[in-house]
Design an enzyme around this catalytic site. Structure first.
Site, PDB file in Angstrom:
ATOM      1  N   THR A  34       0.873  -1.176   0.000  1.00  0.00           N
ATOM      2  CA  THR A  34       0.000   0.000   0.000  1.00  0.00           C
ATOM      3  C   THR A  34       0.904   1.217   0.000  1.00  0.00           C
ATOM      4  OG1 THR A  34      -1.735  -1.105   1.241  1.00  0.00           O
ATOM      5  CG2 THR A  34      -1.579   1.280   1.543  1.00  0.00           C
ATOM      6  N   ARG A  73     -14.751  -6.688  -0.487  1.00  0.00           N
ATOM      7  CA  ARG A  73     -14.151  -6.308   0.805  1.00  0.00           C
ATOM      8  C   ARG A  73     -13.504  -4.912   0.686  1.00  0.00           C
ATOM      9  NH1 ARG A  73      -8.672  -4.804   2.457  1.00  0.00           N
ATOM     10  NH2 ARG A  73      -8.399  -5.379   4.612  1.00  0.00           N
ATOM     11  N   ASP A 102      -9.104  -0.483   5.285  1.00  0.00           N
ATOM     12  CA  ASP A 102      -9.048   0.757   6.060  1.00  0.00           C
ATOM     13  C   ASP A 102      -8.638   1.965   5.230  1.00  0.00           C
ATOM     14  OD1 ASP A 102      -6.531  -0.562   5.770  1.00  0.00           O
ATOM     15  OD2 ASP A 102      -5.676   0.868   7.181  1.00  0.00           O
ATOM     16  N   THR A 122      -0.772   1.536   7.049  1.00  0.00           N
ATOM     17  CA  THR A 122      -0.697   0.349   6.201  1.00  0.00           C
ATOM     18  C   THR A 122      -0.657  -0.883   7.110  1.00  0.00           C
ATOM     19  OG1 THR A 122       0.614  -0.871   4.580  1.00  0.00           O
ATOM     20  CG2 THR A 122       1.846   0.600   6.041  1.00  0.00           C
ATOM     21  N   GLY A 123      -1.325  -1.933   6.682  1.00  0.00           N
ATOM     22  CA  GLY A 123      -1.338  -3.142   7.504  1.00  0.00           C
ATOM     23  C   GLY A 123      -2.651  -3.876   7.356  1.00  0.00           C
TER      24      GLY A 123
HETATM   25  N1  ASP Z   1      -4.338  -1.685   4.817  1.00  0.00           N
HETATM   26  C1  ASP Z   1      -4.563  -2.300   3.528  1.00  0.00           C
HETATM   27  C2  ASP Z   1      -5.883  -3.034   3.575  1.00  0.00           C
HETATM   28  O1  ASP Z   1      -6.201  -3.666   4.560  1.00  0.00           O
HETATM   29  C3  ASP Z   1      -3.493  -3.267   3.117  1.00  0.00           C
HETATM   30  C4  ASP Z   1      -2.070  -2.857   3.385  1.00  0.00           C
HETATM   31  O2  ASP Z   1      -1.813  -1.771   3.852  1.00  0.00           O
HETATM   32  O3  ASP Z   1      -1.178  -3.661   3.101  1.00  0.00           O
HETATM   33  O4  ASP Z   1      -6.588  -3.002   2.599  1.00  0.00           O
END
Ligand code: ASP
Length: 326
Positions: A193, A221, A224, A244-245
Site C-alpha cells: 500500500t 471487501r 481501512d 498500512t497493515g
Molecule cells: N491496509 C490495507 C488493507 O487492509 C493493506 C495494506 O496496507 O497492506 O486493505
C-alpha cells in the site's frame, strides 16, 4: 541616520528573525515543509527481499520523495505534493496501489484510496474501484468537487469519468507478480500500500493513502485505506497520518484518529501516541502494520510492529532518509 543604525535596523532584524523562523513549544525551529511516504508494511525478512530488490524499492521511494519535495519547496500545497507523489507510486508496479495492485480471491483488482486535509477536516475517498488509473486523484475529486466523502464501485468510476480522470480497462492493473502471489496463496501476503503525509509552507497538514487492499481478499471487501480515521487522518491541530497493515484491525481500532485524539486530548507527543496505538494496543489485539505521520511542528513518526515498512522522508532542513527494515 544614527537613529536608523542604532535602533531601527536592529529592530527590523529582530522582527525578521522572529517571523521567518517559526518555533515549537520546545523552541526548536519548525521546518518549512516535511514529506513522509510509505510503500507498505509486512513481515518479509531480509532474505525474502534480496539486495537488488531492496535497491530497486529504495530508488523508487527516492524518486517519489523527490517529486513531492520539489512541489513543497516550490511553494505547492500539501495536497498537490501528496497527489503527485502517490500518482508516481500508483504507476509503479512494485507497490500495491494502482498498477501493481493485488488480486481479490476471484482474480480482480479492487482499489481503495483516501485523502484528508487538516486545515478544515475535509476528506474524500473511493472504494472498490477497478478502472480508475489513479484512485488518489479520484479521492481528491470527491473531496473538492462533490458533497460526499466516500464513493464506491461503479458510481465512483462514473464520477471520476465526469471529472475527466483517466479510466482504464481493468486489465491495466494486471501484473504477473501479483497474479502469482494469488496463485501461490502465499501466507505472507504481498504488502505495498502507498501513503504520503505532508506539512507545507503554509502550515497545513494532509494525508493520503492508496491501495489494492489485501491479496486474496473477498469480493467487495473494503479495507481501512478509504476509511477516514482508520487508514487516513489529518488535523492541523495535531498531525497527518497514513496507515498500512491488516485493514480490519485499523478500522476496528480507528488507528489514525486514535493517534490524533491521544495528542489532542491527552497531550501526548506524536511518537508517544504512535507507540501507544501501534506498538501496544494493536499488538495486544493481534493487528500488524504501521503508520507514517507528521505533526504540526514538523516532527515525524514512522512506527510499525512488523519486520519491515518501506518508508522515506524529507524535510526542508535537508534531513532525508529511506529505509525498509527496522
Ligand atoms: N491496509 C490495507 C488493507 O487492509 C493493506 C495494506 O496496507 O497492506 O486493505
Amino acid at each position: 541616520m544614527k537613529y536608523l543604525t542604532k535602533t531601527l535596523i536592529p529592530l527590523m532584524l529582530i522582527v525578521f528573525l522572529a517571523t521567518s523562523c517559526n518555533k515549537d513549544n520546545n523552541n526548536t525551529a519548525i521546518p518549512e515543509y516535511v514529506l513522509v511516504i510509505h510503500g507498505g508494511a509486512g513481515n518479509a525478512s531480509n532474505r525474502d527481499i534480496n539486495i537488488k530488490q531492496q535497491e530497486e524499492y529504495k530508488a523508487k521511494l527516492n524518486e517519489a520523495l523527490n517529486i513531492g519535495e520539489k512541489i513543497l519547496s516550490d511553494g505547492g500545497t500539501c495536497i498537490e505534493a501528496i497527489e503527485k507523489t502517490i500518482n508516481f507510486l500508483e504507476d509503479c508496479p512494485l507497490f500495491n496501489a494502482g498498477k501493481g495492485a493485488v488480486f481479490t480471491h476471484d482474480g480482480r483488482n479492487e482499489l481503495d484510496a483516501s485523502i484528508m486535509q487538516g486545515s478544515d477536516l475535509s476528506a474524500g475517498a473511493v472504494a472498490g474501484v477497478s478502472d480508475i488509473k489513479n484512485p488518489i486523484s479520484a479521492a481528491i475529486e470527491v473531496m473538492t468537487n462533490s458533497k460526499h466523502v466516500l464513493m464506491a464501485g461503479k458510481g465512483a468510476s462514473k464520477f471520476a469519468k465526469l471529472q475527466n480522470l483517466e479510466i482504464v480497462d481493468s486489465s491495466y492493473f494486471f501484473t504477473e507478480d501479483r497474479w502469482n502471489s494469488l496463485q501461490n496463496m502465499l501466507k505472507s501476503e504481498k504488502h505495498g500500500t502507498v501513503g504520503c503525509v505532508a506539512l507545507d509552507k503554509y502550515g497545513n497538514l494532509a494525508a493520503g493513502t492508496s491501495t489494492g487492499g489485501m491479496t486474496n481478499k473477498k469480493f467487495g471487501r473494503i479495507g481501512d485505506a478509504p476509511i477516514i480515521g482508520a487508514g487516513t487522518y489529518a488535523n492541523n491541530k495535531t498531525c497527518a497520518i497514513s496507515a498500512t497493515g491488516h485493514g480490519e484491525f485499523f478500522i476496528r481500532y480507528t488507528v489514525t484518529h486514535d493517534i490524533s485524539a491521544l495528542m489532542e486530548y491527552k497531550n501526548l507527543s506524536l511518537q508517544e501516541a504512535s507507540d501507544m496505538v501501534i506498538n501496544s494496543k494493536l499488538i495486544e489485539a493481534g493487528g500488524s502494520g504501521g503508520i507514517i505521520a507528521v505533526d504540526k511542528n514538523g516532527n515525524i513518526s514512522m512506527t510499525f510492529n512488523t519486520n519491515m515498512m518501506f518508508r522515506a522522508y524529507a524535510k526542508s532542513t535537508g534531513e532525508k532518509g529511506v529505509a525498509i527494515f527496522k
